[in-house]
Design a protein around this motif. Structure first.
Motif, PDB file in Angstrom:
ATOM      1  N   HIS A 240      -3.631  -7.277  19.031  1.00 46.16           N
ATOM      2  CA  HIS A 240      -4.334  -7.222  17.750  1.00 46.16           C
ATOM      3  C   HIS A 240      -5.819  -6.904  17.944  1.00 46.16           C
ATOM      4  O   HIS A 240      -6.414  -6.187  17.130  1.00 46.16           O
ATOM      5  N   LEU A 241      -6.417  -7.420  19.011  1.00 47.04           N
ATOM      6  CA  LEU A 241      -7.833  -7.156  19.265  1.00 47.04           C
ATOM      7  C   LEU A 241      -8.059  -5.680  19.569  1.00 47.04           C
ATOM      8  O   LEU A 241      -9.034  -5.075  19.085  1.00 47.04           O
ATOM      9  N   ALA A 242      -7.175  -5.096  20.364  1.00 46.10           N
ATOM     10  CA  ALA A 242      -7.302  -3.667  20.680  1.00 46.10           C
ATOM     11  C   ALA A 242      -7.199  -2.823  19.419  1.00 46.10           C
ATOM     12  O   ALA A 242      -7.934  -1.833  19.247  1.00 46.10           O
ATOM     13  N   GLU A 243      -6.312  -3.207  18.507  1.00 45.51           N
ATOM     14  CA  GLU A 243      -6.161  -2.462  17.258  1.00 45.51           C
ATOM     15  C   GLU A 243      -7.409  -2.589  16.389  1.00 45.51           C
ATOM     16  O   GLU A 243      -7.877  -1.595  15.804  1.00 45.51           O
ATOM     17  N   LEU A 244      -7.980  -3.790  16.297  1.00 44.00           N
ATOM     18  CA  LEU A 244      -9.197  -3.987  15.508  1.00 44.00           C
ATOM     19  C   LEU A 244     -10.367  -3.197  16.084  1.00 44.00           C
ATOM     20  O   LEU A 244     -11.156  -2.596  15.335  1.00 44.00           O
ATOM     21  N   GLU A 245     -10.504  -3.189  17.405  1.00 50.61           N
ATOM     22  CA  GLU A 245     -11.609  -2.468  18.026  1.00 50.61           C
ATOM     23  C   GLU A 245     -11.409  -0.955  17.912  1.00 50.61           C
ATOM     24  O   GLU A 245     -12.377  -0.197  17.871  1.00 50.61           O
ATOM     25  N   ARG A 247     -10.044   0.490  15.303  1.00 49.27           N
ATOM     26  CA  ARG A 247     -10.402   0.814  13.921  1.00 49.27           C
ATOM     27  C   ARG A 247     -11.907   0.731  13.688  1.00 49.27           C
ATOM     28  O   ARG A 247     -12.479   1.538  12.940  1.00 49.27           O
ATOM     29  N   ASN A 248     -12.541  -0.254  14.305  1.00 53.80           N
ATOM     30  CA  ASN A 248     -13.973  -0.468  14.072  1.00 53.80           C
ATOM     31  C   ASN A 248     -14.658  -0.793  15.402  1.00 53.80           C
ATOM     32  O   ASN A 248     -14.943  -1.946  15.709  1.00 53.80           O
ATOM     33  N   PRO A 249     -14.921   0.224  16.224  1.00 58.76           N
ATOM     34  CA  PRO A 249     -15.476  -0.024  17.568  1.00 58.76           C
ATOM     35  C   PRO A 249     -16.856  -0.659  17.572  1.00 58.76           C
ATOM     36  O   PRO A 249     -17.269  -1.243  18.562  1.00 58.76           O
ATOM     37  N   ARG A 250     -17.576  -0.573  16.459  1.00 61.43           N
ATOM     38  CA  ARG A 250     -18.930  -1.136  16.407  1.00 61.43           C
ATOM     39  C   ARG A 250     -18.963  -2.484  15.696  1.00 61.43           C
ATOM     40  O   ARG A 250     -20.023  -3.031  15.441  1.00 61.43           O
ATOM     41  N   ALA A 254     -16.916 -11.230  17.998  1.00 58.80           N
ATOM     42  CA  ALA A 254     -16.482 -12.587  17.656  1.00 58.80           C
ATOM     43  C   ALA A 254     -15.613 -12.576  16.395  1.00 58.80           C
ATOM     44  O   ALA A 254     -14.585 -13.260  16.325  1.00 58.80           O
ATOM     45  N   ALA A 255     -16.016 -11.772  15.401  1.00 60.02           N
ATOM     46  CA  ALA A 255     -15.217 -11.676  14.174  1.00 60.02           C
ATOM     47  C   ALA A 255     -13.862 -11.031  14.463  1.00 60.02           C
ATOM     48  O   ALA A 255     -12.830 -11.467  13.944  1.00 60.02           O
ATOM     49  N   HIS A 256     -13.888 -10.003  15.311  1.00 60.86           N
ATOM     50  CA  HIS A 256     -12.629  -9.358  15.696  1.00 60.86           C
ATOM     51  C   HIS A 256     -11.703 -10.352  16.391  1.00 60.86           C
ATOM     52  O   HIS A 256     -10.490 -10.376  16.127  1.00 60.86           O
TER      53      HIS A 256
END
Length: 279
Positions: A240-245, A247-250, A254-256
């Protein structure tokens, strides 16, 4: 070694007496450091077992906990002294004895909060991906296996040799110019060539407390088929973290992570229900 390499050129600027005085102060500081380390058993991280081992300084008991149960944080504190305001940054690591509930902590200082956090990231990269994942290992990044000297856990003469080999390679590849190479050699000649690295190697060999028998036995390597695997929760959080990053690499890491953790826990809790329904 860092104190010595600062003291030597600084002392040369203020003459032989200054050099002798600063070198003596560096030697005294080094000896005190070595004596302190001889009394403190190191914390060990075993990536094959995915465990961490602390030694209770009072009882000598080896406290072994799962890697994924370790807590880490970065603390920043400020205070006023006669020399002005001082700010300190520390990486804190804590484990809880599963048998007694006792808490064991370790604090490692860093010049900045980012460097203190980077110390933890280096540990995490090692535990999750192995020693070749560390950013400093560039000598054999194109080779099948890393240079064995890169994997030694201390700086020594081999560090000097690796840096010189890298310098020559970068010069041949056009990444460094002749001026940089010239001053590299001037700096190391001023600081007595390999002497600081010899001191660093001596410091490592002298400044380590003997490992208790329980820790030595635990530290032995395991056959590949006995290596521990990451938990299902960690693997799910990574996904899930890889998917969030992606989508929004910047975005804020911590929120991710909080979002990835919540999504992973929800997914894992739903798995048994889905299996029962399908069955």
């Amino acid at each position: 070694m860092a104190d010595y390499r600062i003291a030597l050129p600084a002392g040369l600027l203020i003459g032989i007496p200054g050099w002798l005085g600063l070198t003596a102060l560096s030697y005294i500081s080094l000896r005190q450091d070595v004596r302190a380390r001889r009394r403190q058993c190191p914390v060990r991280f075993h990536r094959q077992r995915r465990e961490v081992c602390f030694i209770d300084s009072h009882s000598g008991k080896a406290v072994i906990v799962p890697w994924e149960s370790v807590t880490a944080w970065v603390a920043t504190s400020s205070g006023a002294t006669e020399y002005g305001a001082m700010t300190h940054h520390n990486l804190g690591i804590a484990v809880e004895d599963p048998e007694t509930g006792d808490l064991y902590t370790l604090a490692i200082g860093g010049p900045t909060a980012a460097i203190a956090a980077g110390l933890w990231e280096a540990i995490r990269q090692y535990m999750e991906h192995g020693p070749t994942a560390l950013a400093g290992l560039r000598r054999s990044e194109t080779a099948a296996t890393p240079d064995p000297r890169e994997l030694l856990p201390y700086d020594g003469v081999h560090t000097f040799e690796l840096r010189r080999e890298r310098l020559h390679r970068e010069y041949r590849d056009g990444e460094r110019g002749p001026v940089f190479v010239f001053f590299w050699y001037v700096w190391h000649l001023v600081t007595l060539w390999k002497v600081p690295f010899m001191i660093s190697e001596w410091e490592y060999r002298q400044g380590r407390a003997p490992l208790p028998q329980a820790m030595r036995a635990w530290s032995q390597p395991l056959p590949r088929e006995q290596w521990a695997e990451p938990s299902a929760l960690l693997l799910c959080v990574r996904k899930h973290l890889a998917e969030l990053e992606r989508r929004n690499p910047r975005g804020d890491f911590a929120a991710h992570y909080r979002q990835a953790r919540a999504a992973a826990e929800q997914e894992l809790s739903a798995r048994p229900e889905r299996s029962a329904t399908e069955g």
